[in-house]
Design a protein around this motif. Structure first.
Motif, PDB file in Angstrom:
ATOM      1  N   ALA A   8       0.835  -1.200   0.000  1.00 21.95           N
ATOM      2  CA  ALA A   8       0.000   0.000   0.000  1.00 21.95           C
ATOM      3  C   ALA A   8       0.871   1.252   0.000  1.00 21.95           C
ATOM      4  CB  ALA A   8      -0.884  -0.022   1.249  1.00 21.95           C
ATOM      5  N   PRO A   9       0.268   2.404  -0.313  1.00 22.18           N
ATOM      6  CA  PRO A   9       0.987   3.657  -0.133  1.00 22.18           C
ATOM      7  C   PRO A   9       1.483   3.738   1.301  1.00 22.18           C
ATOM      8  CG  PRO A   9      -1.328   4.052  -0.737  1.00 22.18           C
ATOM      9  CD  PRO A   9      -1.096   2.590  -0.804  1.00 22.18           C
ATOM     10  N   GLY A  10       2.740   4.077   1.486  1.00 20.00           N
ATOM     11  CA  GLY A  10       3.265   4.222   2.837  1.00 20.00           C
ATOM     12  C   GLY A  10       3.689   2.930   3.494  1.00 20.00           C
ATOM     13  N   ALA A  11       3.661   1.821   2.758  1.00 19.15           N
ATOM     14  CA  ALA A  11       4.034   0.536   3.361  1.00 19.15           C
ATOM     15  C   ALA A  11       5.542   0.417   3.558  1.00 19.15           C
ATOM     16  CB  ALA A  11       3.518  -0.612   2.495  1.00 19.15           C
ATOM     17  N   GLY A  14       9.547   2.629  -0.863  1.00 17.22           N
ATOM     18  CA  GLY A  14      10.646   3.540  -1.175  1.00 17.22           C
ATOM     19  C   GLY A  14      11.778   3.440  -0.162  1.00 17.22           C
ATOM     20  N   GLN A  57      -5.322   9.703  -7.532  1.00 19.27           N
ATOM     21  CA  GLN A  57      -5.836   8.700  -8.483  1.00 19.27           C
ATOM     22  C   GLN A  57      -4.669   8.045  -9.214  1.00 19.27           C
ATOM     23  OE1 GLN A  57      -9.089   8.291  -8.624  1.00 19.27           O
ATOM     24  NE2 GLN A  57      -9.997  10.219  -7.992  1.00 19.27           N
ATOM     25  N   ASP A  84       9.394  -0.237  -7.988  1.00 18.59           N
ATOM     26  CA  ASP A  84       8.757   0.322  -6.795  1.00 18.59           C
ATOM     27  C   ASP A  84       7.526   1.104  -7.256  1.00 18.59           C
ATOM     28  OD1 ASP A  84       7.950   2.068  -4.781  1.00 18.59           O
ATOM     29  OD2 ASP A  84       9.889   3.050  -4.571  1.00 18.59           O
ATOM     30  N   GLY A  85       6.336   0.528  -7.018  1.00 19.69           N
ATOM     31  CA  GLY A  85       5.108   1.223  -7.425  1.00 19.69           C
ATOM     32  C   GLY A  85       4.587   0.777  -8.777  1.00 19.69           C
ATOM     33  N   ARG A 119       1.703   7.187   9.530  1.00 19.87           N
ATOM     34  CA  ARG A 119       3.028   7.349   8.931  1.00 19.87           C
ATOM     35  C   ARG A 119       3.092   8.498   7.952  1.00 19.87           C
ATOM     36  NH1 ARG A 119       5.326   1.538   6.963  1.00 19.87           N
ATOM     37  NH2 ARG A 119       5.524   0.643   9.044  1.00 19.87           N
ATOM     38  N   GLY A 122       3.888  12.125   8.850  1.00 15.10           N
ATOM     39  CA  GLY A 122       5.252  12.504   9.236  1.00 15.10           C
ATOM     40  C   GLY A 122       6.273  12.310   8.122  1.00 15.10           C
ATOM     41  N   VAL A 132      13.658   8.989   1.491  1.00 13.80           N
ATOM     42  CA  VAL A 132      12.446   9.184   2.286  1.00 13.80           C
ATOM     43  C   VAL A 132      12.783   9.178   3.771  1.00 13.80           C
ATOM     44  CG1 VAL A 132      10.117   8.336   2.670  1.00 13.80           C
ATOM     45  CG2 VAL A 132      11.297   7.732   0.570  1.00 13.80           C
ATOM     46  N   HIS A 134      11.092  10.063   8.010  1.00 14.64           N
ATOM     47  CA  HIS A 134       9.902  10.275   8.832  1.00 14.64           C
ATOM     48  C   HIS A 134      10.330  11.074  10.045  1.00 14.64           C
ATOM     49  CE1 HIS A 134       6.522   9.527  11.505  1.00 14.64           C
ATOM     50  NE2 HIS A 134       5.827   9.181  10.427  1.00 14.64           N
ATOM     51  N   ASP A 158       0.431  14.690  -2.238  1.00 13.98           N
ATOM     52  CA  ASP A 158      -0.649  13.708  -2.043  1.00 13.98           C
ATOM     53  C   ASP A 158      -0.638  13.094  -0.643  1.00 13.98           C
ATOM     54  OD1 ASP A 158       1.679  12.272  -2.459  1.00 13.98           O
ATOM     55  OD2 ASP A 158       0.813  10.859  -3.886  1.00 13.98           O
ATOM     56  N   GLN A 200       7.046  -3.634  11.383  1.00 12.97           N
ATOM     57  CA  GLN A 200       8.285  -3.665  12.174  1.00 12.97           C
ATOM     58  C   GLN A 200       9.096  -2.397  11.889  1.00 12.97           C
ATOM     59  OE1 GLN A 200      10.144  -7.858  11.847  1.00 12.97           O
ATOM     60  NE2 GLN A 200       9.159  -7.492   9.901  1.00 12.97           N
ATOM     61  N   VAL A 202      12.078   0.003  10.565  1.00  8.22           N
ATOM     62  CA  VAL A 202      12.731   0.024   9.247  1.00  8.22           C
ATOM     63  C   VAL A 202      13.896  -0.973   9.200  1.00  8.22           C
ATOM     64  CG1 VAL A 202      14.090   1.475   7.675  1.00  8.22           C
ATOM     65  CG2 VAL A 202      12.068   2.432   8.787  1.00  8.22           C
ATOM     66  N   VAL A 205      12.906  -4.721   9.080  1.00  8.63           N
ATOM     67  CA  VAL A 205      12.450  -5.155   7.750  1.00  8.63           C
ATOM     68  C   VAL A 205      13.668  -5.342   6.839  1.00  8.63           C
ATOM     69  CG1 VAL A 205      11.010  -4.593   5.746  1.00  8.63           C
ATOM     70  CG2 VAL A 205      10.229  -3.956   8.030  1.00  8.63           C
TER      71      VAL A 205
END
Ligand code: AP5
Ligand code: ZN
Length: 214
Positions: A8-11, A14, A57, A84-85, A119, A122, A132, A134, A158, A200, A202, A205
């Motif tokens: 998902a976005p923010g998972a 990146g 979108q 990625d994406g 997430r 931030g 990226v 946070h 976005d 978990q 960063v 992971v």
């Protein structure tokens, strides 16, 4: 090594792409970063996609498929790449197959929606490099500045909460079906599919990724 990062976005796609790129030397192909760069340049592509992206979108499959097809032909992708994406719809995944773009690994990061909303508020980005951060979970060494260049960090257009929720809805409708799609590909022996608990830290992971990728 050819890898797809799914989530998902923010998972954390990146964020972990950065780790894989630095440690395994494969280039990151982030369709989101490519489109944001086009917007910044003010190119024809950028003008076409700006409103769509700011509204959370998806950009049309045709446009994205052309972008990725051209990108993977470049010399730096000869030994592999990290998507990625992309793909994020079934037609995009089908187009990869039709164009003979195979992958070794599909790596999924699983994070519940409410965690993602937290997430995104931030998140800070260094647009030029795609790095990226946070404010709490992955802060830069100097507040508001990129670790490598010292340049200012920014907030993505976005990342407003209402838009994040819209992007999550689109993820569940249009991208999550790829979980079953690539599960079947793995059963057929075409690629490996691995799910990581993306809640978990960063580093935790990244450590699991390193165990898998060797
Ligand atoms: P894109 O740029 O791909 O955005 P996205 O998929 O929505 O994903 P994000 O970049 O928001 O999240 P991420 O998973 O990379 O998370 P990150 O590592 O940054 O796409 C943007 C737009 O472009 C789309 O909406 C669409 O319009 C268009 N587009 C792009 N590709 C397209 C396609 N194929 N087809 C059609 N349209 C397309 O992490 C998020 C935050 O969490 C950061 O602050 C990070 O520091 C933090 N964080 C990361 N990991 C952790 C952790 N483990 N613990 C705590 N915090 C963490
Ligand atoms: Zn991203």
């Amino acid at each position: 090594m050819r890898i797809i990062l799914l989530g998902a976005p923010g998972a954390g796609k990146g964020t972990q792409a950065q780790f894989i790129m630095e440690n395994y030397g494969v280039p990151q192909i982030s369709t989101g970063d490519m489109l944001r760069a086009a917007i910044k340049e003010g190119s024809e592509l950028g003008q076409k996609v700006k409103a769509v992206m700011d509204g959370g979108q998806l950009v049309s499959d045709e446009l994205i498929i052309e972008l990725v097809k051209d990108r993977v032909k470049k010399e730096d992708c000869a030994k592999g790449f990290l998507l990625d994406g992309f793909p994020r719809t079934i037609p995009q995944a089908d187009a990869m197959k039709e164009n003979g773009i195979d992958v070794d690994f599909v790596l999924e990061f699983d994070v519940p929606d409410e965690e993602i909303v937290k997430r995104m508020s931030g998140r800070r980005v260094h647009a030029a490099s795609g790095r990226v951060y946070h404010t709490v979970y992955n802060p830069p060494k100097v507040e508001g500045k990129d670790n490598e260049t010292g340049e200012d960090l920014s907030i993505r257009a976005d990342d407003v909460e209402a838009t994040v929720r819209k992007r999550l809805g689109i993820y569940h409708d249009q991208t999550a079906p790829l979980i079953a799609y690539y599960g079947k590909e793995a059963e057929a022996g075409n690629s490996k599919y691995v799910t990581f608990d993306g809640t978990q830290a960063v580093d935790a992971v990244s450590k699991q990724l390193a165990e898998l990728l060797g």
